[in-house]
Enzyme design. Structure first.
Site, PDB file in Angstrom:
ATOM      1  N   ASP A   1      -6.464   3.071   3.931  1.00 35.14           N
ATOM      2  CA  ASP A   1      -7.007   2.263   2.841  1.00 35.14           C
ATOM      3  C   ASP A   1      -7.109   0.835   3.350  1.00 35.14           C
ATOM      4  O   ASP A   1      -6.096   0.243   3.752  1.00 35.14           O
ATOM      5  CB  ASP A   1      -6.090   2.306   1.615  1.00 35.14           C
ATOM      6  CG  ASP A   1      -6.011   3.690   0.989  1.00 35.14           C
ATOM      7  OD1 ASP A   1      -6.898   4.518   1.268  1.00 35.14           O
ATOM      8  OD2 ASP A   1      -5.059   3.943   0.226  1.00 35.14           O
TER       9      ASP A   1
ATOM     10  N   ASP B   1      -8.779  13.406  -7.417  1.00 33.57           N
ATOM     11  CA  ASP B   1      -7.494  12.731  -7.583  1.00 33.57           C
ATOM     12  C   ASP B   1      -6.715  13.484  -8.652  1.00 33.57           C
ATOM     13  O   ASP B   1      -7.199  13.653  -9.776  1.00 33.57           O
ATOM     14  CB  ASP B   1      -7.686  11.279  -8.023  1.00 33.57           C
ATOM     15  CG  ASP B   1      -8.245  10.400  -6.915  1.00 33.57           C
ATOM     16  OD1 ASP B   1      -8.322  10.877  -5.768  1.00 33.57           O
ATOM     17  OD2 ASP B   1      -8.598   9.239  -7.194  1.00 33.57           O
TER      18      ASP B   1
END
Length: 272
Positions: free
Chosen positions: A131, A12
């Site tokens: 997600d 990330d």
């Protein structure tokens, strides 16, 4: 013979630096993206995923530089996602050196982006990130919850979230997975918001249901804290790849150790 299962470190990236949050919150700095990617490449990673969580235009520009620097010394497939909103963003990432581009929110808001990108760059370049979070079934969701499950607490469904896992949409995750395959996606990156960052294991039920619903590869994401969790998601959910961050970034396990653990338990992996 079945294809080898893939082990994929996830980086990330925020404003040019690697961070890792718990349930998408509380970010920690884990180093330089290109250096970390090169480290994982040398130690046996099968692919690398960069997710850009920068909010600013300057952060986005830094991400292009990260991809370019990484591509110069990392020779395994690299996927880039985060902030991808149109075909030009796909082109920019691929030109910088990415092999695949991951798209989430923009695909939900404009599903034709998937087919447009697949037509231009090929399905193999198009990864749709989903997600998902399990939520109790409420009357107002019965018209969108196509796949309903139950346990001792009652009925529930897997709901799609966008904008970095912050915003729910009225979309069933399993239905959406089928749809993105129809539109031309070459792969699904499936993250359990419930499990993300917990290091308590992948969401086996969610992963199994999506894997059973589609024929394209599914990368399981969210919750890996030990190599045994990868064994579970490969054997019990039949995921094609397992993505992890925390266990690698802070030196809890090496990729070599993970692959050795998997091989000893009958999971076929590419040897380091």
């Amino acid at each position: 013979m079945a294809l080898a299962k893939r082990i994929i470190p996830c980086l990330d990236v925020k404003d040019g630096r690697v961070v890792k949050g718990v349930r998408f919150r509380g970010l920690r700095d884990a180093g330089d993206p290109a250096e970390l990617a090169h480290h994982y490449y040398r130690h046996g990673a099968d692919e690398i995923v960069f997710l850009d969580i920068s909010a600013s235009p300057e952060g986005r520009r830094l991400m292009v530089d990260v991809v370019r620097r990484t591509a110069e010394k990392v020779f395994i497939p690299m996927t880039v996602g985060g902030g991808i909103s149109d075909v030009e963003d796909f082109r920019r990432a691929l030109t910088a050196g990415a092999d695949k581009v991951s798209v989430n929110t923009a695909a939900v808001e404009n599903p034709e982006l998937i087919s447009e990108a697949a037509d231009i760059f090929g399905s193999q370049c198009v990864v749709v990130a989903i997600d998902a979070k399990r939520e109790p079934l409420k009357p107002e969701h019965e018209h969108v919850a196509d796949h309903i499950f139950s346990n001792d607490d009652g009925e529930y469904w897997f709901r799609v979230y966008v904008r970095g896992g912050r915003e729910p949409v009225d979309l069933d995750a399993i239905t959406w997975a089928k749809r993105v395959e129809e539109l031309g996606a070459g792969e699904i990156l499936l993250t359990s918001i419930d499990a993300d960052g917990t290091q308590e294991g992948y969401d086996i039920e969610l992963t199994r249901e999506v894997c059973n619903a589609v024929s394209i590869p599914v990368i399981a994401s969210g919750g890996c804290g030990h190599p045994k969790h990868m064994v579970e998601v490969f054997k019990e959910a039949d995921a094609d790849a397992a993505l992890a961050a925390s266990i690698f970034h802070y030196g809890k396990f090496t990729i070599e150790e993970v692959k050795e653990h998997l091989a000893e338990r009958g999971v076929r992996v590419r040897q380091c």
